[in-house]
Design a protein around this motif. Structure first.
Motif, PDB file in Angstrom:
ATOM      1  N   LEU A   6       0.822  -1.210   0.000  1.00 29.86           N
ATOM      2  CA  LEU A   6       0.000   0.000   0.000  1.00 29.86           C
ATOM      3  C   LEU A   6       0.859   1.264   0.000  1.00 29.86           C
ATOM      4  O   LEU A   6       1.763   1.408   0.835  1.00 29.86           O
ATOM      5  N   GLY A   7       0.608   2.144  -0.934  1.00 24.65           N
ATOM      6  CA  GLY A   7       1.368   3.389  -1.020  1.00 24.65           C
ATOM      7  C   GLY A   7       2.786   3.192  -1.503  1.00 24.65           C
ATOM      8  O   GLY A   7       3.634   4.057  -1.346  1.00 24.65           O
ATOM      9  N   TRP A  50       6.664  -2.205   4.757  1.00 26.47           N
ATOM     10  CA  TRP A  50       7.979  -2.797   4.532  1.00 26.47           C
ATOM     11  C   TRP A  50       8.976  -1.736   4.091  1.00 26.47           C
ATOM     12  O   TRP A  50       8.700  -0.931   3.207  1.00 26.47           O
ATOM     13  N   ASP A  51      10.156  -1.720   4.711  1.00 27.96           N
ATOM     14  CA  ASP A  51      11.240  -0.823   4.311  1.00 27.96           C
ATOM     15  C   ASP A  51      12.304  -1.670   3.634  1.00 27.96           C
ATOM     16  O   ASP A  51      13.012  -2.435   4.291  1.00 27.96           O
ATOM     17  N   ASP A 104      -0.962  15.487   8.211  1.00 32.29           N
ATOM     18  CA  ASP A 104      -1.202  16.539   7.217  1.00 32.29           C
ATOM     19  C   ASP A 104      -0.850  16.069   5.801  1.00 32.29           C
ATOM     20  O   ASP A 104      -0.238  16.804   5.016  1.00 32.29           O
ATOM     21  N   GLY A 105      -1.195  14.835   5.506  1.00 34.14           N
ATOM     22  CA  GLY A 105      -0.950  14.298   4.166  1.00 34.14           C
ATOM     23  C   GLY A 105       0.444  13.764   3.931  1.00 34.14           C
ATOM     24  O   GLY A 105       0.717  13.148   2.905  1.00 34.14           O
ATOM     25  N   ALA A 106       1.347  14.025   4.874  1.00 31.30           N
ATOM     26  CA  ALA A 106       2.732  13.542   4.731  1.00 31.30           C
ATOM     27  C   ALA A 106       2.884  12.200   5.442  1.00 31.30           C
ATOM     28  O   ALA A 106       2.399  12.013   6.565  1.00 31.30           O
ATOM     29  N   LEU A 107       3.562  11.275   4.785  1.00 29.09           N
ATOM     30  CA  LEU A 107       3.769   9.940   5.333  1.00 29.09           C
ATOM     31  C   LEU A 107       5.110   9.885   6.039  1.00 29.09           C
ATOM     32  O   LEU A 107       6.152  10.205   5.464  1.00 29.09           O
TER      33      LEU A 107
END
Length: 254
Positions: A29-30, A35-36, A49-52
């Motif tokens: 997702l996204g 997972w990194d 505020d929209g930032a992940l």
């Protein structure tokens, strides 16, 4: 349940489809989901505020995705005609949900079928990468089991600023340094017995599927490569040391 009452086949199918969708979301997702790929670990994400924001805390939270594993025996699946038919349809027509998870793996390394399929969040490659942290004595592997927070954060605490306040997570192997959550620091370093038990059980299931051919270093960096049932046994052995007297008669649990 469905073996005794076919009405439960619909429920089983629904759980199967939900599992696959959740696994896909966690991995994709996204972009990469939780997972990194650079670190080879699962991290929480916080959207502000929209930032992940990826919260790069190496804690038991990133190990828990390994717990959601089940081996489906082909003989049992095929005996449930309704469930089997819907599963095969789902695998054929929803291949978009099979990108990074293991439920389609059902062969040995030599290509021969071994009679069962794996339902799991991580692929074999992702599982191996997470286990490198799990079995590292500088990270999660303690003399008495798996720590709830990597020892890495003893010298490198994780800090994050939100709403003008700076939050901090640091390795605390005993009681918490703050009174938050009643002073309990389970999530901040100590060996937490119930989640260790769930981990051992999961590793035994992975071994049932992958067999002795899938080996990892235990401990990491030791050069000692063992199958996952041996890893599970080693974690169990270390957990037992919590309660056994040492050379001076001292029990670590006290």
């Amino acid at each position: 349940l469905a073996e005794d009452d076919p009405a439960y086949e619909d429920v089983a199918s629904k759980f199967f489809e939900h599992f696959v969708a959740i696994a896909d979301a966690m991995n994709c997702l996204g972009g990469d989901g939780l997972w990194d790929d650079a670190d080879g670990f699962y991290y929480d994400q916080l959207q502000v505020d929209g930032a992940l924001n990826r919260l790069k805390i190496r804690s038991i939270v990133g190990i828990i995705p390994l717990f959601a594993v089940e081996v489906l025996e082909n003989e049992r699946v095929q005996s449930l005609r309704g469930f089997c038919k819907r599963m095969e349809w789902f695998l054929a027509h929803r291949q978009d949900l099979s990108r990074h998870i293991s439920y389609m793996e059902h062969e040995r390394d030599d290509g021969s079928a071994h009679g069962h399929r794996l339902l799991a969040i991580p692929s074999q490659e992702k599982l191996e990468r997470v286990l490198r942290y799990l079995l590292d004595e500088r990270e999660f592997l303690s003399p008495y089991g798996i720590r709830a927070l990597s020892r890495f954060h003893a010298e490198q605490p994780f800090e994050f600023e939100i709403g003008g306040a700076r939050q901090r997570v640091q390795y605390e192997p005993g009681e918490s340094h703050s009174g938050m959550f009643g002073g309990n620091s389970n999530w901040r370093g100590p060996v937490w017995f119930p989640v260790n038990y769930l981990l051992i059980e999961a590793l035994e299931r992975y071994h049932h599927f992958y067999g002795d051919s899938f080996r990892v270093e235990c401990p990491t960096g030791s050069g000692n490569r063992v199958p996952l049932n041996k890893v599970a046994a080693e974690i169990g052995r270390r957990l037992s040391l919590l309660f056994l007297p040492d050379g001076s008669g001292r029990r670590p649990c006290h």
